[in-house]
Every structure is written in C-alpha cells, then in structure tokens.
Design a protein around this motif. Structure first.
Motif, PDB file in Angstrom:
ATOM      1  N   ASP A 177      53.367  29.818  43.639  1.00  0.00           N
ATOM      2  CA  ASP A 177      52.381  29.305  44.597  1.00  0.00           C
ATOM      3  C   ASP A 177      52.671  27.855  44.986  1.00  0.00           C
ATOM      4  O   ASP A 177      52.295  27.417  46.079  1.00  0.00           O
ATOM      5  CB  ASP A 177      50.971  29.390  44.013  1.00  0.00           C
ATOM      6  CG  ASP A 177      50.525  30.838  43.818  1.00  0.00           C
ATOM      7  OD1 ASP A 177      50.942  31.686  44.630  1.00  0.00           O
ATOM      8  OD2 ASP A 177      49.769  31.105  42.868  1.00  0.00           O
ATOM      9  N   TYR A 178      53.295  27.091  44.073  1.00  0.00           N
ATOM     10  CA  TYR A 178      53.587  25.677  44.320  1.00  0.00           C
ATOM     11  C   TYR A 178      55.090  25.450  44.109  1.00  0.00           C
ATOM     12  O   TYR A 178      55.503  24.890  43.088  1.00  0.00           O
ATOM     13  CB  TYR A 178      52.786  24.777  43.375  1.00  0.00           C
ATOM     14  CG  TYR A 178      51.288  24.832  43.575  1.00  0.00           C
ATOM     15  CD1 TYR A 178      50.646  23.889  44.359  1.00  0.00           C
ATOM     16  CD2 TYR A 178      50.525  25.835  42.956  1.00  0.00           C
ATOM     17  CE1 TYR A 178      49.263  23.933  44.536  1.00  0.00           C
ATOM     18  CE2 TYR A 178      49.158  25.884  43.129  1.00  0.00           C
ATOM     19  CZ  TYR A 178      48.525  24.933  43.918  1.00  0.00           C
ATOM     20  OH  TYR A 178      47.163  24.983  44.092  1.00  0.00           O
ATOM     21  N   PRO A 179      55.922  25.890  45.060  1.00  0.00           N
ATOM     22  CA  PRO A 179      57.373  25.708  44.902  1.00  0.00           C
ATOM     23  C   PRO A 179      57.713  24.219  44.736  1.00  0.00           C
ATOM     24  O   PRO A 179      57.253  23.382  45.525  1.00  0.00           O
ATOM     25  CB  PRO A 179      57.946  26.271  46.201  1.00  0.00           C
ATOM     26  CG  PRO A 179      56.881  27.179  46.720  1.00  0.00           C
ATOM     27  CD  PRO A 179      55.583  26.586  46.304  1.00  0.00           C
ATOM     28  N   PRO A 180      58.515  23.885  43.717  1.00  0.00           N
ATOM     29  CA  PRO A 180      58.846  22.466  43.479  1.00  0.00           C
ATOM     30  C   PRO A 180      59.444  21.768  44.689  1.00  0.00           C
ATOM     31  O   PRO A 180      59.118  20.610  44.962  1.00  0.00           O
ATOM     32  CB  PRO A 180      59.842  22.553  42.320  1.00  0.00           C
ATOM     33  CG  PRO A 180      59.484  23.821  41.614  1.00  0.00           C
ATOM     34  CD  PRO A 180      59.067  24.778  42.679  1.00  0.00           C
ATOM     35  N   ASP A 181      60.329  22.468  45.434  1.00  0.00           N
ATOM     36  CA  ASP A 181      60.942  21.827  46.600  1.00  0.00           C
ATOM     37  C   ASP A 181      59.887  21.474  47.662  1.00  0.00           C
ATOM     38  O   ASP A 181      59.938  20.398  48.273  1.00  0.00           O
ATOM     39  CB  ASP A 181      62.001  22.738  47.211  1.00  0.00           C
ATOM     40  CG  ASP A 181      63.199  22.919  46.285  1.00  0.00           C
ATOM     41  OD1 ASP A 181      63.350  22.076  45.369  1.00  0.00           O
ATOM     42  OD2 ASP A 181      63.966  23.876  46.493  1.00  0.00           O
ATOM     43  N   VAL A 182      58.933  22.378  47.855  1.00  0.00           N
ATOM     44  CA  VAL A 182      57.870  22.132  48.840  1.00  0.00           C
ATOM     45  C   VAL A 182      56.956  20.996  48.379  1.00  0.00           C
ATOM     46  O   VAL A 182      56.554  20.117  49.163  1.00  0.00           O
ATOM     47  CB  VAL A 182      57.058  23.416  49.081  1.00  0.00           C
ATOM     48  CG1 VAL A 182      55.873  23.125  50.006  1.00  0.00           C
ATOM     49  CG2 VAL A 182      57.945  24.503  49.670  1.00  0.00           C
ATOM     50  N   GLU A 183      56.639  21.008  47.074  1.00  0.00           N
ATOM     51  CA  GLU A 183      55.756  19.966  46.539  1.00  0.00           C
ATOM     52  C   GLU A 183      56.415  18.591  46.641  1.00  0.00           C
ATOM     53  O   GLU A 183      55.741  17.583  46.870  1.00  0.00           O
ATOM     54  CB  GLU A 183      55.386  20.271  45.091  1.00  0.00           C
ATOM     55  CG  GLU A 183      54.581  21.549  44.925  1.00  0.00           C
ATOM     56  CD  GLU A 183      53.383  21.593  45.848  1.00  0.00           C
ATOM     57  OE1 GLU A 183      52.536  20.671  45.776  1.00  0.00           O
ATOM     58  OE2 GLU A 183      53.303  22.525  46.673  1.00  0.00           O
ATOM     59  N   TRP A 184      57.744  18.566  46.482  1.00  0.00           N
ATOM     60  CA  TRP A 184      58.457  17.298  46.624  1.00  0.00           C
ATOM     61  C   TRP A 184      58.339  16.775  48.064  1.00  0.00           C
ATOM     62  O   TRP A 184      58.111  15.583  48.293  1.00  0.00           O
ATOM     63  CB  TRP A 184      59.904  17.480  46.213  1.00  0.00           C
ATOM     64  CG  TRP A 184      60.759  16.277  46.473  1.00  0.00           C
ATOM     65  CD1 TRP A 184      61.745  16.149  47.392  1.00  0.00           C
ATOM     66  CD2 TRP A 184      60.681  15.014  45.796  1.00  0.00           C
ATOM     67  NE1 TRP A 184      62.298  14.900  47.351  1.00  0.00           N
ATOM     68  CE2 TRP A 184      61.657  14.172  46.363  1.00  0.00           C
ATOM     69  CE3 TRP A 184      59.893  14.525  44.752  1.00  0.00           C
ATOM     70  CZ2 TRP A 184      61.869  12.861  45.941  1.00  0.00           C
ATOM     71  CZ3 TRP A 184      60.100  13.225  44.324  1.00  0.00           C
ATOM     72  CH2 TRP A 184      61.069  12.396  44.914  1.00  0.00           C
ATOM     73  N   VAL A 185      58.470  17.654  49.036  1.00  0.00           N
ATOM     74  CA  VAL A 185      58.315  17.259  50.435  1.00  0.00           C
ATOM     75  C   VAL A 185      56.891  16.757  50.697  1.00  0.00           C
ATOM     76  O   VAL A 185      56.684  15.739  51.384  1.00  0.00           O
ATOM     77  CB  VAL A 185      58.654  18.435  51.371  1.00  0.00           C
ATOM     78  CG1 VAL A 185      58.310  18.082  52.815  1.00  0.00           C
ATOM     79  CG2 VAL A 185      60.121  18.805  51.237  1.00  0.00           C
ATOM     80  N   HIS A 186      55.906  17.484  50.142  1.00  0.00           N
ATOM     81  CA  HIS A 186      54.506  17.062  50.297  1.00  0.00           C
ATOM     82  C   HIS A 186      54.294  15.649  49.751  1.00  0.00           C
ATOM     83  O   HIS A 186      53.621  14.810  50.363  1.00  0.00           O
ATOM     84  CB  HIS A 186      53.579  18.037  49.579  1.00  0.00           C
ATOM     85  CG  HIS A 186      53.396  19.330  50.312  1.00  0.00           C
ATOM     86  ND1 HIS A 186      52.663  20.390  49.803  1.00  0.00           N
ATOM     87  CD2 HIS A 186      53.860  19.761  51.517  1.00  0.00           C
ATOM     88  CE1 HIS A 186      52.678  21.389  50.661  1.00  0.00           C
ATOM     89  NE2 HIS A 186      53.399  21.028  51.704  1.00  0.00           N
ATOM     90  N   PHE A 187      54.867  15.389  48.580  1.00  0.00           N
ATOM     91  CA  PHE A 187      54.671  14.080  47.953  1.00  0.00           C
ATOM     92  C   PHE A 187      55.326  12.969  48.787  1.00  0.00           C
ATOM     93  O   PHE A 187      54.745  11.891  48.963  1.00  0.00           O
ATOM     94  CB  PHE A 187      55.237  14.081  46.533  1.00  0.00           C
ATOM     95  CG  PHE A 187      55.070  12.767  45.842  1.00  0.00           C
ATOM     96  CD1 PHE A 187      53.835  12.394  45.324  1.00  0.00           C
ATOM     97  CD2 PHE A 187      56.138  11.889  45.726  1.00  0.00           C
ATOM     98  CE1 PHE A 187      53.672  11.158  44.703  1.00  0.00           C
ATOM     99  CE2 PHE A 187      55.981  10.655  45.104  1.00  0.00           C
ATOM    100  CZ  PHE A 187      54.740  10.287  44.592  1.00  0.00           C
ATOM    101  N   VAL A 188      56.525  13.224  49.304  1.00  0.00           N
ATOM    102  CA  VAL A 188      57.214  12.217  50.126  1.00  0.00           C
ATOM    103  C   VAL A 188      56.392  11.911  51.374  1.00  0.00           C
ATOM    104  O   VAL A 188      56.251  10.748  51.786  1.00  0.00           O
ATOM    105  CB  VAL A 188      58.622  12.704  50.499  1.00  0.00           C
ATOM    106  CG1 VAL A 188      59.247  11.779  51.544  1.00  0.00           C
ATOM    107  CG2 VAL A 188      59.506  12.755  49.265  1.00  0.00           C
ATOM    108  N   LEU A 189      55.831  12.957  51.986  1.00  0.00           N
ATOM    109  CA  LEU A 189      54.990  12.741  53.163  1.00  0.00           C
ATOM    110  C   LEU A 189      53.777  11.884  52.818  1.00  0.00           C
ATOM    111  O   LEU A 189      53.415  10.956  53.561  1.00  0.00           O
ATOM    112  CB  LEU A 189      54.542  14.083  53.738  1.00  0.00           C
ATOM    113  CG  LEU A 189      55.604  14.892  54.482  1.00  0.00           C
ATOM    114  CD1 LEU A 189      55.047  16.259  54.885  1.00  0.00           C
ATOM    115  CD2 LEU A 189      56.077  14.133  55.729  1.00  0.00           C
TER     116      LEU A 189
END
Length: 390
Positions: A177-189
């Motif tokens: 549900d929370y793919p690490p790659d996606v979460e990393w992009v979210h955090f950078v944004l």
C-alpha cells in the motif's frame, strides 16, 4: 459640550489578515453563532473557514469508507474524532476562553492540530494519501497572515518529521500500500513545497507589516491635520475656525428649542505687560494655564475656545446673559490667588468680558460686534469685570 483637547485613542483593530467572505446567515442565527463582538465574530468566521481542511479530509475518508477501501469502523472513528475536535475549537472561541491566550485566534494550535490529524489520516487511508499531502500545504495557507516565523518553522519541521516517519514506518509495515519508491517521492515533494510556502508566507507578512506601518503613519498624519484644523496648538482649545462651526450648531439648536444662548468674549488684562516683562515664553505659559483653569470651571455643555492672542470665546447654551455673569464669576474665583507667573506682585491674572445673548436669526459677526463693544466698555470701566450688552 465642553471642548477639551483630544486624547489619542488606542488603536483596537485586530491584528489579522484578509477578512473572510461574508456568510449569508439569518440575523438571529448569525448572532447566536458568532455573537456581537466584532473581533470575536471575525475569529469565529476564520475558524470556520480554516475548518475547510477538515471538511475535505472528512469527505476523503467518507469516500474511502463507502468504497470499502478501509474498515468502516476506522473511517467512522476518525470522522468522529475530527468532528469532536472541530466542536471543541469552535466552542473555545465562541465561549471567549480563547481570550486567555496570547493569540486569541489560536492560529498555531489549530494549524499544528490539523497537521497531526492529516498525518494520522495519511497512515490510515492509503488510497487518498496523495490528496492528504496537499492538505498539509493548504493548512499552512490558513496561517499565512497570523503565523510568525518561529511558528512556521515549527510547523514545517513537525510536518516533515511527522510525515517522513509515517512514510518510513508504513512503507516497512505495508509496502504494497505504501511503496518505498513512491513514499520517497512524496517526501521530496513535501520537503520542497513546505519551505517554499513558508518563504512566500514570510514575504507576505513583511509586505503586510510595511502596509500596516504606512497605514498607521497615514492615520497619525490625518489626525494631526484634523487637530491643526480644529484646535489651537498652544492651548489645545478649539480654534477660531472651529469655534465658528460650534456657534452655528448651538445657534441652530437655540432657535429650534427656543432656549437662550449667551456668547462671552474674554480678554486677559494687561497681557502685553507680561510679554514685555517676562518674555513671550512666559506669556504662552500664562495662556495655557489660564485655559486649563477656566476650562475646569465651566460646564460640560459649554464651549471654550481661543479666539486669538489673549482673547477667548465662551459659548453658554441654555444660559441667559445674567446667568452668564455667575459663570464668569466662577471662572474669576477659580483664578483668584493662583500664580500664573512668577512675579513679586503675586503673579495673578484677571480678565475682562463682554456678554451678549444671541438673538434668533442673528449672524455670528453681529453677535461678536456687540460682544466686542461690551468688552471695550469693561476695559474702559477699569478692567477685571463683565459687561452685558443689550
């Protein structure tokens, strides 16, 4: 209507940003919801506007719950908690308890709480977490005018740390549900957008502070212009121009009510000797002290103005000329024994006065002409006396 020097009135304007749009609510409901105090009304309206973040969040949760994306119990519990918090905040402001805080608008508290609720929702409602991240930024927008630099920094740091930890933990516990790659992009944004919003907020606050300073300076200048236009700079009494306006008002009132109005023209006796013997500075001090003592001896409804030089004008509404002599005697008694200037012979000051009763329809110029003639007679008869003109 005794005319006293204007005192500065503290500026009671609320230190706030742009006013929220007017809410079209029936008058009885409006008073019940927002009360009567205009500053509290403004705070309550802004509180409701800021709760738009919660409304959007509640709608997203409802969407997830109805679509079966999360357990119904989780969605309803979250919604109940948000609604309860919204009610508490509104109740605190509506009850006036917010006035016990340094910031009655509770801006920092509301923004920090909203950030916490949104971060919690991010951890529970994965399908709409992208939209929830945007709400974190929107939350900062609602405090853009009231939140100081320290408050913005605390919020940014808390939001970044909170969401960063949430993303890290959830990507470990629920990677599907929370793919690490996606979460990393979210955090950078988030790490990019929040500081930019904070910087823009600081710039807007600076612009607003400069505009407020300019507005205050303009108001002070306008107030000074009003003072110069209506007040004598030395004594603080109404000046000749303003006294003429006040006479016209009282004359119309006397004609309308049929009440007497008496005009008194005063002149300090031997004032030239004071200037010649002690200097113009001493003469100015005598004028100021005389104005203070005479003003205190008059009624609130009387008008006391400086007419020019050592001449003063008194307007006595609801007073005939005979009664006016009693008033002048009261002023003379207040002056008796008072040393207005340091002089071996005592330093006392006397005055002569010409008194006339206003006749309906009479111009001020004619009234003054009669008063001036009576004043001339008072001086010719030995000064320190009042003469009534027919």
């Amino acid at each position: 209507m005794k005319q006293k020097p204007n005192l500065p009135v503290p500026d009671a304007a609320e230190d706030s940003g742009v006013s929220p749009p007017h809410l079209h609510i029936p008058s009885w409901a409006d008073r019940l919801l927002f009360g009567e105090d205009r500053f509290q009304r403004l705070r309550l309206q802004r509180t409701l506007m800021s709760m738009l973040v919660y409304v959007i969040c509640l709608a997203l949760i409802e969407y997830c719950t109805l679509r079966g994306m999360v357990a119904a119990a989780t969605g309803r519990t979250m919604q109940a908690g948000m609604l309860l918090w919204m009610g508490i905040v509104f109740g605190v402001v509506r009850s006036g308890l917010n006035m016990r805080f340094a910031d009655p608008s509770l801006t920092f508290l509301q923004i920090m709480a909203a950030g916490a609720w949104i971060t919690l929702a991010y951890a529970l409602f994965a399908p709409v977490r992208g939209a929830l991240l945007m709400l974190l930024v929107l939350t900062l927008v609602f405090g853009i005018f009231n939140l100081n630099r320290l408050g913005r920094r605390i919020y940014n740091a808390t939001a970044l740390v909170g969401t960063g930890l949430t993303m890290h933990v959830m990507s470990r516990l629920r990677p599907d549900d929370y793919p690490p790659d996606v979460e990393w992009v979210h955090f950078v944004l988030m790490a990019t957008i929040l500081p930019i919003m904070s910087m823009l907020s600081g710039q807007l606050m600076g612009i607003r502070s400069r505009l407020r300073a300019q507005r205050n300076a303009l108001e002070a200048a306008l107030d000074r212009i009003r003072q110069l236009a209506t007040r004598d700079e030395l004594t603080g009494l109404p000046n000749r121009r303003h006294a003429h306006e006040l006479f016209m008002q009282l004359a119309r009132q006397a004609e309308r009510n049929g009440a007497p109005l008496t005009l008194c023209l005063l002149d300090l006796d031997h004032f030239k000797r004071i200037n010649d013997s002690f200097g113009h500075g001493a003469g100015d001090e005598v004028l100021k002290r005389f104005a203070t003592i005479a003003l205190a001896a008059l009624r609130e409804s009387d008008v006391f103005a400086r007419w020019g030089g050592e001449e003063f004008l008194v307007l006595l509404p609801d007073t005939d000329a005979r009664q006016a002599t009693t008033t002048m005697a009261r002023v003379r008694e207040a002056l008796a024994g008072v040393r207005l200037i340091a002089a071996p012979e005592g330093g006392g000051v006397t005055f002569s006065a010409g008194l006339v009763r206003f006749r309906p329809g009479e111009s001020m110029e004619h009234v003054l002409e009669r008063a001036d003639f009576a004043l001339y007679r008072a001086k010719s008869d030995g000064r320190n006396r009042c003469v009534i003109s027919d």
